[in-house]
Write a protein that holds these residues in place. Structure first.
Motif, PDB file in Angstrom:
ATOM      1  N   HIS A   1      33.071  40.098  39.910  1.00 33.39           N
ATOM      2  CA  HIS A   1      33.144  41.361  39.165  1.00 33.39           C
ATOM      3  C   HIS A   1      34.489  42.099  39.340  1.00 33.39           C
TER       4      HIS A   1
ATOM      5  N   HIS B   1      35.653  47.933  32.728  1.00 34.51           N
ATOM      6  CA  HIS B   1      34.409  47.315  33.196  1.00 34.51           C
ATOM      7  C   HIS B   1      33.704  46.575  32.059  1.00 34.51           C
TER       8      HIS B   1
ATOM      9  N   ASP C   1      37.575  45.871  42.977  1.00 32.65           N
ATOM     10  CA  ASP C   1      36.558  46.626  42.234  1.00 32.65           C
ATOM     11  C   ASP C   1      36.628  48.105  42.636  1.00 32.65           C
TER      12      ASP C   1
ATOM     13  N   HIS D   1      37.425  51.273  40.295  1.00 30.07           N
ATOM     14  CA  HIS D   1      36.588  52.476  40.169  1.00 30.07           C
ATOM     15  C   HIS D   1      37.428  53.729  40.379  1.00 30.07           C
TER      16      HIS D   1
ATOM     17  N   ASN E   1      37.512  42.863  36.516  1.00 27.32           N
ATOM     18  CA  ASN E   1      38.110  44.165  36.187  1.00 27.32           C
ATOM     19  C   ASN E   1      39.633  44.077  36.297  1.00 27.32           C
TER      20      ASN E   1
HETATM   21 ZN    ZN Z   1      32.730  47.816  39.341  1.00 26.09          ZN
END
Ligand code: ZN
Ligand code: NAP
Length: 366
Positions: free
Chosen positions: A274, A260, A190, A194, A278
């Protein structure tokens, strides 16, 4: 032209909470502690926080009901409890779920009759001051204004307001050692997501964001293997925690992309963590952006040299081994929703519903 803004004071290091305990006095007199069901205890963070609050004679109320992908009903329950209490600040301990929930609870609790839906109306509402103690290294929620919640229909929705930036975040990597291996991997992916999504939005325009992104990606590329080789090694955990916070600062400035948005239904309806969600979407979407703007993508993924190298890295951490069955109906519905998501505004290139239909079909297991 560029700007940088981070109102959160960040304190990092072993035992940082007890070393900086006097800061709690500046924040408030009565703590509303928000956690998940067990991570705050397992990580040791809750004990450390409680010890410091006891020593300072700061009373506290514990709300320990936050689930993964926190729901509107949990926020409203916590918000009501907060507004009926004498608490004057919110202290979140846990992964992104408790941290995001704490931000929303803080706003709902501060604004009497406010419901979760009111958080998404684009208004800036006041909140109680928020302090965070992350126990995962991924979301960057400790340095962002964002809170991602799940509505009663199962859709994930994000909001952010100036008041939901944490006032203080305490980073002690010892609290991340107890993460199960799948949580270690998905949260690190994650953070990687990002970092590179943020730079894909930024495209070098903000040089500070560019620098933070490149450094975060480099650290994750170098250190994730090390963490998995020796899960109890706090110094490699500290490096990933640092990278996740840098990547959080990146997205606080840029937001995230269609990666996302496309991953959200996989978490809401298929239980995929999560960061892993992604990672499943990343390459397909970045390939599409690269078709129209290859320089944007080669810059965003630095120091990975190309998408093949990035893909090999993701595969090494299990991205190709996720087993997934999706019905035609699910694919239709999610593709429609994703093609209308606000993230698309930040995702250059041609992304229509059919693109997402193909993308979801690509990840179905044989
Ligand atoms: Zn995230
Ligand atoms: P999480 O949902 O907070 O936690 C995942 C699981 O790991 C939970 O079962 C949790 O237990 C457990 N866990 C966490 N830390 C642990 C530890 N140190 N030891 C043992 N178990 C631990 O995971 P996350 O990936 O950090 O957060 C994901 C959420 O953040 C999603 O809702 C996502 O949409 C959101 N998000 C927010 C932002 C932002 O900018 N705010 C950015 C990206 C994603 P407990 O249930 O007991 O806590």
């Amino acid at each position: 032209m560029w700007k940088y803004f981070l109102p959160t004071r960040v304190f990092s290091g072993t035992k940082t909470i007890s070393h900086n305990n006097e800061l709690f006095r500046e924040i408030g007199t009565n703590a509303f502690i928000v956690t998940g069901r067990s991570s705050a205890i397992k990580s040791g963070a809750l004990d450390d926080v409680q010890e410091v609050l006891d020593a300072l004679d700061i009373p506290s109320t514990l709300f320990d009901e936050v689930e993964e992908n926190p729901s509107f009903s949990t926020i409203e329950k916590g918000g009501k409890m907060l507004s009926n209490s004498a608490c004057d600040f919110v202290l979140a301990i846990g992964g992104g779920s408790p941290l995001d929930a704490a931000k929303a609870i803080s706003v709902v609790g501060k604004n009497g009759n406010c419901s979760c839906r009111d958080l998404f109306k684009g208004k800036d509402l006041p909140a109680f001051p928020i302090v965070t103690v992350p126990t995962t290294s991924g979301t960057g929620s400790e340095v962002t204004q964002y809170s991602i919640l799940t509505d009663p229909e199962g859709s994930k929705k994000g909001f952010g307001m100036p008041s939901t930036f944490p006032r203080i975040s305490f980073l002690d990597a010892r609290y991340t050692v107890t993460m199960p291996v799948d949580v270690t991997i998905s949260t690190a992916l994650d953070a990687l997501s990002h970092s590179i999504e943020g730079e894909a939005v930024n495209k070098g325009q903000n040089p500070l964001v560019k620098m933070l992104s490149k450094e975060a990606t480099k650290i994750i590329k170098q250190s994730l293997r090390e963490v998995l080789k020796n899960e109890n090694d706090v110094s490699s955990r500290e490096r990933i925690q640092f990278a996740a916070t840098l990547a959080g600062i990146v997205i606080a400035h840029t937001g995230t992309t269609a990666v996302h948005a496309a991953g959200y239904p996989l978490s809401s309806f298929k239980g995929i963590k999560h960061g892993m969600a992604n990672a499943l979407m990343l390459i397909g979407i970045f390939e599409r952006i690269a078709k129209t703007d290859p320089n944007r993508i080669s810059g965003a993924i630095e120091p990975f040299t190309d998408l093949d190298e990035l893909n090999a890295f993701l595969q090494e951490f299990g991205v190709g081994r996720v087993s997934l069955q999706l019905s035609e109906e699910e694919i239709e519905k999610w593709s429609d929703q994703t093609s209308k998501a606000s993230h698309l505004k930040k995702t250059p290139g041609d992304f229509d519903k059919q693109f997402f239909v193909n993308l979801y079909k690509r990840i179905i297991s044989d």
